[in-house]
Write an enzyme that holds these catalytic residues in place. Sequence first.
Site, PDB file in Angstrom:
ATOM      1  CG  HIS A   1      -5.429  -2.230  -0.343  1.00 52.52           C
ATOM      2  ND1 HIS A   1      -4.870  -1.907  -1.569  1.00 52.52           N
ATOM      3  CD2 HIS A   1      -4.760  -1.488   0.589  1.00 52.52           C
ATOM      4  CE1 HIS A   1      -3.917  -1.010  -1.399  1.00 52.52           C
ATOM      5  NE2 HIS A   1      -3.825  -0.743  -0.106  1.00 52.52           N
TER       6      HIS A   1
ATOM      7  CB  SER B   1      -0.960  -0.045   1.193  1.00 56.44           C
ATOM      8  OG  SER B   1      -1.991   0.900   1.044  1.00 56.44           O
TER       9      SER B   1
ATOM     10  CG  ASP C   1      -6.868  -2.848  -4.033  1.00 56.36           C
ATOM     11  OD1 ASP C   1      -7.485  -2.126  -3.228  1.00 56.36           O
ATOM     12  OD2 ASP C   1      -5.642  -3.064  -3.962  1.00 56.36           O
TER      13      ASP C   1
END
Length: 270
Positions: A245, A95, A217
């Site tokens: 995610h 991320s 996602d």
Amino acid sequence: MSVISRNRVRVSGVPDGRPIVFAHGFGCDQEMWRFVAPDFERDHRVVLFDHVGCGGSDLSAYDPDRYGSLRGYAEDVVEVCRELGLRDAVLVGHSVSSMIGVLAVRAAPELFGALVMIGPNPRYVDDGDYSGGFSRADIAGLLDSLDSNHLGWSEAMAPVIMGNPDRPELSAELTNSFCRTDPDIARRFARVTFLSDNRADLPAVAVPTLVLQCSDDAIAPEAVGRYVHAHVPDSSFIQLAATGHCPNLSAPEETVAAIRAWLPAPTRRA
């Protein structure tokens, strides 16, 4: 203050193996790698850590100026790697740590030999022809909600981020992780995360790079992952079957397999 204690650094695996450094995402800590990292301990030197303000890091080290941009977090990654004497390290960022990884590799290319980005998003806010997945109003609302009700935001966002409605235990874990983060630091880190624009940094990444893209996602849509792949010169793109995610939690076996299939077979160091 020791860098090792500041970031709660933990080292395991093979001392002379190729280093692999795992960097967690927003609102999380190194425990998010507990299903992925052990597989690499058999042939790599594995490094785990917490970003300052997260997990077991030293909260007294948090400086709003230093961490007012992702570069402060990237500086920490570089400092950890230098403290451990790493070379040719594989940096795996999830991320927001994908972009922190981009900045770390740019700042200290002598330390890193490869970059893995899981669910990267260099710019969350839509901008002209670029689609980051969120409008300006979306991000403003997200940040306002976090400001007004940290607990409520955590409970509402965790299922969206996790993206596995049939496995509520995963969303519960992410909620609990968000709630363990200091609320003031979380608010600042959220702004840095969701308002940053690292698109211009992508072409300067000078190491082999793997972009791991999840299906469905909501935080880093496929179009964004393909954008990153198109703008990082020596990059490969792998579409995972995993949804959501956080494949490091929801699909660790697939995540490990994808990284291993891309990395050269490890060799011992003299």
